[in-house]
Design an enzyme around this catalytic site. Structure first.
Site, PDB file in Angstrom:
ATOM      1  N   ASN A 136      13.890   1.008 -67.406  1.00  0.00           N
ATOM      2  CA  ASN A 136      13.865   0.372 -66.081  1.00  0.00           C
ATOM      3  C   ASN A 136      15.320   0.162 -65.673  1.00  0.00           C
ATOM      4  O   ASN A 136      15.989  -0.717 -66.200  1.00  0.00           O
ATOM      5  CB  ASN A 136      13.111  -0.965 -66.181  1.00  0.00           C
ATOM      6  N   LYS A 162      16.519  -0.857 -62.946  1.00  0.00           N
ATOM      7  CA  LYS A 162      16.732  -1.991 -62.017  1.00  0.00           C
ATOM      8  C   LYS A 162      17.672  -1.557 -60.882  1.00  0.00           C
ATOM      9  O   LYS A 162      17.628  -0.398 -60.470  1.00  0.00           O
ATOM     10  CB  LYS A 162      17.242  -3.214 -62.798  1.00  0.00           C
ATOM     11  N   HIS A 179       6.902  -6.926 -62.421  1.00  0.00           N
ATOM     12  CA  HIS A 179       8.031  -7.301 -63.291  1.00  0.00           C
ATOM     13  C   HIS A 179       8.397  -8.769 -63.054  1.00  0.00           C
ATOM     14  O   HIS A 179       8.286  -9.268 -61.929  1.00  0.00           O
ATOM     15  CB  HIS A 179       9.232  -6.395 -63.002  1.00  0.00           C
ATOM     16  N   GLU A 200      11.128 -10.196 -62.695  1.00  0.00           N
ATOM     17  CA  GLU A 200      12.131 -10.408 -61.635  1.00  0.00           C
ATOM     18  C   GLU A 200      11.466 -10.399 -60.264  1.00  0.00           C
ATOM     19  O   GLU A 200      11.860 -11.144 -59.366  1.00  0.00           O
ATOM     20  CB  GLU A 200      13.228  -9.333 -61.753  1.00  0.00           C
ATOM     21  N   GLU A 233       6.830  -8.739 -71.636  1.00  0.00           N
ATOM     22  CA  GLU A 233       8.264  -9.019 -71.540  1.00  0.00           C
ATOM     23  C   GLU A 233       8.471 -10.525 -71.442  1.00  0.00           C
ATOM     24  O   GLU A 233       8.367 -11.099 -70.350  1.00  0.00           O
ATOM     25  CB  GLU A 233       8.847  -8.360 -70.289  1.00  0.00           C
ATOM     26  N   GLY A 292      17.452  -9.536 -70.579  1.00  0.00           N
ATOM     27  CA  GLY A 292      18.862  -9.552 -70.192  1.00  0.00           C
ATOM     28  C   GLY A 292      19.663 -10.669 -70.840  1.00  0.00           C
ATOM     29  O   GLY A 292      20.787 -10.941 -70.442  1.00  0.00           O
ATOM     30  N   SER A 330      15.596  -7.212 -74.087  1.00  0.00           N
ATOM     31  CA  SER A 330      16.731  -6.979 -74.975  1.00  0.00           C
ATOM     32  C   SER A 330      16.425  -5.989 -76.104  1.00  0.00           C
ATOM     33  O   SER A 330      16.915  -6.156 -77.221  1.00  0.00           O
ATOM     34  CB  SER A 330      17.269  -8.302 -75.532  1.00  0.00           C
TER      35      SER A 330
END
Ligand code: 13P
Length: 249
Positions: free
Chosen positions: A10, A12, A94, A96, A166, A172, A211
């Site tokens: 991904n 992003k 996702h 985010e 996730e 991240g 990660s």
């Protein structure tokens, strides 16, 4: 049941056109037999990356979509248009998007159905925040996301799709769930899928994300219910991403 591992990058909001094409070529050069590999570039790079991946086994995907096919929806992109540009999968829900853009389980469910209707593969993302984990609510949160996101799907549809667990606190941050923590949630998700879709649950793939890097990929991918990885930061460097693909072989 042996499931083919699926390693997906991904990207992003990263990479210019030329950078995206170069990365896609390097990923294609590192694709391995027996592992499904996918990349999800920014929307502006989809067409160019589709060209770069032509004739290779690497699957192209989108990071998001809208649930309507066409019409007065300024700024949106639909699953049929993603299929038209060469996408095979779409990442949906996702964290985010949930956190920064207010996506809900209901919205995720509409998108999942639209992606399936367009003949594409949804990767449905779920995961708890650190506060939810500390409160002991991990499975309560993840179950609600899975049930809400997959509501109304037929068992065969559930069997065909991909879920990505996730944990938000591992995205991240450099913090990874331990292999035991990850496997436990994956096994619990599989048990929930069995309730929803019976034997089809054995076919559904559950990726881990948060990660993932070359140094921890093999141990995670070794777990019985971890069927691949959704990789952010480490997918931006061909060398690291290819090392993660190799860990899945
Ligand atoms: P990182 O690998 O950078 O933690 O990102 C994970 C992710 O969000 C993939 O979708």
């Amino acid at each position: 049941m042996s499931r083919v591992p699926f390693i997906c990058g991904n990207w992003k909001l990263n990479k210019t056109l030329s950078e995206a094409v170069a990365l896609a070529r390097a990923v294609a050069a590192g694709a391995a037999e027996g592992v499904d590999v996918g990349v999800a570039p920014v929307a502006t790079a989809l067409h160019s990356v589709a060209g770069a991946l032509g004739g290779t086994p690497v699957l192209l995907g989108a990071q998001n979509c809208y649930h309507q096919d066409a019409g007065a929806f300024t700024g949106e992109i639909s699953p049929p248009l993603l299929a038209d540009v060469g996408c095979k999968f779409v990442i949906v829900g996702h964290s985010e998007r949930r956190q920064l853009f207010g996506e809900t389980d209901e919205g995720v469910n509409l998108k999942v159905k639209a992606v399936l209707d367009a003949g594409l593969l949804p990767i449905v993302c779920v995961g708890e925040t650190i506060d939810q984990r500390k409160a002991g609510d991990t499975m309560k949160v993840v179950s609600a996301q899975v049930k809400g996101g997959l509501k109304g799907l037929a068992p065969e549809q559930i069997g065909s799709l991909v879920l990505a667990y996730e944990p938000v606190w591992a995205i991240g941050t450099g913090l990874t769930a331990t292999t035991d923590q990850a496997q436990q949630v994956h096994a619990d998700i599989r048990a929930l899928l069995r309730e929803l879709a019976g034997d089809e649950a054995e076919r559904a793939r559950i990726q881990y994300g948060g990660s993932v890097k070359p140094s921890n990929a093999a141990a995670l991918l070794d777990q019985p219910d971890i069927d691949g990885a959704l990789v952010g930061g480490a997918a931006l460097k061909a060398e690291d991403f290819v090392a993660i693909i190799e860990a899945a072989v």
